[in-house]
Design a protein around this motif. Structure first.
Motif, PDB file in Angstrom:
ATOM      1  N   SER A   1      12.003  34.418  34.565  1.00 49.69           N
ATOM      2  CA  SER A   1      12.914  33.294  34.812  1.00 49.69           C
ATOM      3  C   SER A   1      13.892  33.112  33.655  1.00 49.69           C
ATOM      4  O   SER A   1      15.076  32.843  33.871  1.00 49.69           O
ATOM      5  N   ALA A   2      13.400  33.280  32.445  1.00 52.84           N
ATOM      6  CA  ALA A   2      14.267  33.139  31.270  1.00 52.84           C
ATOM      7  C   ALA A   2      15.344  34.222  31.260  1.00 52.84           C
ATOM      8  O   ALA A   2      16.507  33.938  30.941  1.00 52.84           O
ATOM      9  N   LEU A   3      14.981  35.437  31.631  1.00 51.49           N
ATOM     10  CA  LEU A   3      15.951  36.527  31.671  1.00 51.49           C
ATOM     11  C   LEU A   3      17.036  36.251  32.708  1.00 51.49           C
ATOM     12  O   LEU A   3      18.238  36.415  32.437  1.00 51.49           O
ATOM     13  N   ILE A   4      16.635  35.794  33.872  1.00 54.99           N
ATOM     14  CA  ILE A   4      17.598  35.466  34.928  1.00 54.99           C
ATOM     15  C   ILE A   4      18.502  34.312  34.484  1.00 54.99           C
ATOM     16  O   ILE A   4      19.716  34.340  34.693  1.00 54.99           O
ATOM     17  N   ARG A   5      17.916  33.319  33.846  1.00 55.75           N
ATOM     18  CA  ARG A   5      18.700  32.181  33.344  1.00 55.75           C
ATOM     19  C   ARG A   5      19.731  32.650  32.312  1.00 55.75           C
ATOM     20  O   ARG A   5      20.889  32.229  32.343  1.00 55.75           O
ATOM     21  N   LEU A   6      19.340  33.550  31.411  1.00 55.35           N
ATOM     22  CA  LEU A   6      20.282  34.067  30.411  1.00 55.35           C
ATOM     23  C   LEU A   6      21.449  34.802  31.069  1.00 55.35           C
ATOM     24  O   LEU A   6      22.581  34.693  30.618  1.00 55.35           O
ATOM     25  N   CYS A   7      21.163  35.550  32.127  1.00 53.95           N
ATOM     26  CA  CYS A   7      22.246  36.227  32.854  1.00 53.95           C
ATOM     27  C   CYS A   7      23.238  35.211  33.398  1.00 53.95           C
ATOM     28  O   CYS A   7      24.453  35.427  33.336  1.00 53.95           O
ATOM     29  N   ASP A   8      22.732  34.107  33.904  1.00 49.73           N
ATOM     30  CA  ASP A   8      23.607  33.051  34.420  1.00 49.73           C
ATOM     31  C   ASP A   8      24.388  32.381  33.292  1.00 49.73           C
ATOM     32  O   ASP A   8      25.594  32.151  33.417  1.00 49.73           O
TER      33      ASP A   8
ATOM     34  N   ASP B   1      11.035  42.168  28.602  1.00 49.02           N
ATOM     35  CA  ASP B   1      12.035  41.290  29.223  1.00 49.02           C
ATOM     36  C   ASP B   1      12.732  40.456  28.144  1.00 49.02           C
ATOM     37  O   ASP B   1      13.946  40.239  28.192  1.00 49.02           O
ATOM     38  N   GLN B   2      11.966  40.002  27.185  1.00 50.54           N
ATOM     39  CA  GLN B   2      12.529  39.176  26.115  1.00 50.54           C
ATOM     40  C   GLN B   2      13.422  39.994  25.189  1.00 50.54           C
ATOM     41  O   GLN B   2      14.427  39.489  24.688  1.00 50.54           O
ATOM     42  N   GLU B   3      13.065  41.260  24.963  1.00 47.98           N
ATOM     43  CA  GLU B   3      13.916  42.117  24.136  1.00 47.98           C
ATOM     44  C   GLU B   3      15.283  42.311  24.801  1.00 47.98           C
ATOM     45  O   GLU B   3      16.316  42.252  24.136  1.00 47.98           O
ATOM     46  N   ILE B   4      15.282  42.524  26.094  1.00 45.09           N
ATOM     47  CA  ILE B   4      16.543  42.652  26.818  1.00 45.09           C
ATOM     48  C   ILE B   4      17.273  41.306  26.837  1.00 45.09           C
ATOM     49  O   ILE B   4      18.485  41.242  26.676  1.00 45.09           O
ATOM     50  N   GLY B   5      16.518  40.219  26.976  1.00 48.17           N
ATOM     51  CA  GLY B   5      17.111  38.884  26.913  1.00 48.17           C
ATOM     52  C   GLY B   5      17.818  38.644  25.590  1.00 48.17           C
ATOM     53  O   GLY B   5      18.890  38.019  25.553  1.00 48.17           O
ATOM     54  N   ALA B   6      17.247  39.133  24.502  1.00 52.30           N
ATOM     55  CA  ALA B   6      17.891  38.981  23.194  1.00 52.30           C
ATOM     56  C   ALA B   6      19.222  39.719  23.151  1.00 52.30           C
ATOM     57  O   ALA B   6      20.194  39.227  22.570  1.00 52.30           O
TER      58      ALA B   6
END
Length: 139
Positions: free
Chosen positions: A92-99, A60-65
């Motif tokens: 939650s961090a991934l969803i927040r990054l999308c926002d 999830d964090q790799e995609i977040g990056a």
């Protein structure tokens, strides 16, 4: 377009079926996925998918990056809202990054239907402009 495919364990079958149903659309794009999800989709469809680690191990964090670097254009993340996830802070961090970065995110079959049809109709082409602007500004 760069598209991420993620699914919690109880939703993996749903995402595999969804990608299979819209395989002709997904085939036109660059696909990225977390570990097992990517393997299952690739086996079912034959699509080429860049696979990252499983979600709990950092996928999830790799995609977040990629999102933070403006290298991801859409996310299909079939979440299981009824099962506690050990890596919920990462989710939650991934969803927040999308926002934060205005990345379209589908977390269930209903929004996924709208997102894939919009993608097919060219309604996400603005993402190409956003990415080009970042590249031209040295980001």
């Amino acid at each position: 377009m760069n598209i991420a495919l993620i699914a919690h364990d109880q939703k993996k079958n749903d995402l595999v079926q969804f990608v299979t149903a819209y395989q002709s659309i997904f085939a036109k794009h660059n696909l990225f996925a977390t570990g097992t999800t990517g393997m299952r989709i690739s086996e079912a469809t034959g699509l080429t998918i860049t696979r990252y680690k499983s979600g709990p191990l950092g996928g999830d964090q790799e995609i977040g990056a990629m999102i933070a670097k403006n290298q991801m254009d859409a996310i299909f993340f079939f979440r299981d809202p009824l099962t506690a996830q050990p890596h919920e802070p990462d989710v939650s961090a991934l969803i927040r990054l999308c926002d934060v970065y205005s990345i379209p995110l589908a977390t269930n079959m209903g929004t996924a239907e709208l997102l894939i049809r919009g993608l097919d109709e060219g309604l996400l082409d603005w993402r190409n402009i956003a990415r080009e602007n970042d590249e031209n500004n040295g980001r």
